[in-house]
Design an enzyme around this catalytic site. Structure first.
Site, PDB file in Angstrom:
ATOM      1  N   ARG A 110       0.816  -1.211   0.000  1.00 55.68           N
ATOM      2  CA  ARG A 110       0.000   0.000   0.000  1.00 55.68           C
ATOM      3  C   ARG A 110       0.853   1.266   0.000  1.00 55.68           C
ATOM      4  NH1 ARG A 110      -2.977   1.734  -2.745  1.00 55.68           N
ATOM      5  NH2 ARG A 110      -3.912  -0.340  -2.668  1.00 55.68           N
ATOM      6  N   LYS A 145       1.831  24.814  -5.341  1.00 58.84           N
ATOM      7  CA  LYS A 145       0.634  24.187  -4.758  1.00 58.84           C
ATOM      8  C   LYS A 145       0.827  22.669  -4.727  1.00 58.84           C
ATOM      9  CE  LYS A 145      -2.276  27.999  -6.320  1.00 58.84           C
ATOM     10  NZ  LYS A 145      -3.343  28.435  -7.230  1.00 58.84           N
ATOM     11  N   LYS A 177       4.154  39.529  -5.835  1.00 55.43           N
ATOM     12  CA  LYS A 177       2.733  39.294  -6.051  1.00 55.43           C
ATOM     13  C   LYS A 177       1.898  40.435  -5.476  1.00 55.43           C
ATOM     14  CE  LYS A 177       1.412  35.013  -5.277  1.00 55.43           C
ATOM     15  NZ  LYS A 177       1.033  34.473  -6.610  1.00 55.43           N
ATOM     16  N   GLU A 205       4.048  39.782 -10.721  1.00 54.13           N
ATOM     17  CA  GLU A 205       2.670  39.418 -11.051  1.00 54.13           C
ATOM     18  C   GLU A 205       1.855  40.678 -11.306  1.00 54.13           C
ATOM     19  OE1 GLU A 205       0.246  36.447  -8.595  1.00 54.13           O
ATOM     20  OE2 GLU A 205      -0.620  38.383  -8.008  1.00 54.13           O
ATOM     21  N   ASP A 226      -1.955  37.328 -14.097  1.00 55.30           N
ATOM     22  CA  ASP A 226      -2.724  36.563 -13.118  1.00 55.30           C
ATOM     23  C   ASP A 226      -4.220  36.676 -13.367  1.00 55.30           C
ATOM     24  OD1 ASP A 226      -3.083  35.029 -10.725  1.00 55.30           O
ATOM     25  OD2 ASP A 226      -3.663  36.878  -9.714  1.00 55.30           O
TER      26      ASP A 226
END
Length: 289
Positions: A110, A145, A177, A205, A226
């Protein structure tokens, strides 16, 4: 986190009973209750793809087998790969042959499949995205992510699927960002980034075409568009006219991927490659009992 650390953490979850003050402290020995019921013998079985996709796991699988065997102080099973990482497989393709003691293989199964099915799923989804933009110059990239602890392995799987990696972390490139721009001007942040030694890639960004013009004037290495609509992306490409590399991120899916790629952007970053990919169904085929 190293691959070995991840495997041992996963094996701890499966094989080590959590101790408590009431337990006899002999404590951290590996236990497979049901596996201990079967008669020990040497078996040979196949790792088989049950669906088409891209395989990743030729390093992971033998490490899981070896670490499981070490937990029980038993000989390591052998893993003889027929298919290498990054290769496409069709359903019913035999990927590798495994030979070893039955109890060890049962205990390892597993954990091994959890890891290689997931990584193969990342590579398979990446290949789907890469193939859809193959008629353009756009390059598919991943994002941060990722699954905690699995970033290096997932980003390797993206490369196996034909994609490229964006930043590995917060340490290897600047990406200014909106949350940074909320507290300081673009000009100030870019100037500070340029003063860093050693130099690092510098990306900004932008959310709209006005910000795009600001970033262009600052001559950054890369501009990230973005969550822009396709029409705005196309206009951004026309305005930039090759003066800077352009990346698209946010709101990207298979439904609009080709339209985005055909605008002429350089990169398309897709979080779904790592945070939303289904597994590739792989299984162990045992001899008939």
């Amino acid at each position: 986190m190293t691959l070995l650390s991840i495997i041992n953490l996963a094996l701890d979850e499966d094989l080590i009973e959590p101790t408590s003050p009431s337990h006899d402290p002999g404590g951290d020995r590996a236990v497979d209750l049901t596996g201990s019921l079967v008669e020990q013998r040497i078996i040979q079985l196949d790792l088989v793809a049950r669906a088409p996709g891209v395989f990743v796991g030729e390093t992971v699988a033998p490490l899981v087998l070896a670490q499981t065997a070490a937990r029980f102080d038993r000989p390591h099973p052998t893993f003889s790969a027929i298919i290498t990482d990054g290769a496409r497989v069709e359903a019913n393709t035999t990927i590798a042959s495994i030979r070893g003691e039955l109890r060890t293989v049962l205990a390892a199964e597993r954990t091994m499949l959890n890891l290689i099915c997931h990584l193969s799923g990342v590579a398979t989804m990446t290949r789907t995205y890469v193939d859809m933009v193959a008629h353009t110059s756009a390059i598919i990239r991943d994002t941060r992510k990722t699954t905690p602890g699995l970033r290096a392995q997932e980003k390797y799987a993206v490369r196996c699927g034909g994609g490229e990696n964006h930043r590995l972390g917060l340490w290897d490139a600047f990406l200014i960002k909106d949350n940074h721009l909320a507290f300081s001007s673009m000009q100030d942040l870019v100037a500070r980034a340029r003063g860093h030694q050693p130099p690092r890639p510098l990306e900004v960004e932008v959310d709209n075409l006005d910000q795009l013009e600001q970033a262009l004037e600052l001559e950054v290495d890369l501009i990230l568009l973005d969550n822009m609509r396709v029409a705005a992306i196309k206009e951004a490409v026309e305005r930039v006219a090759g003066r800077c590399r352009l990346e698209v991120s946010g709101g990207v899916g298979l439904y609009n991927l080709q339209a985005i790629a055909e605008t002429g952007v350089d990169y398309i970053s897709v979080g779904a490659l790592t945070h939303s990919c289904p597994i590739l169904d792989l299984g162990l085929d045992y001899p008939q009992v």
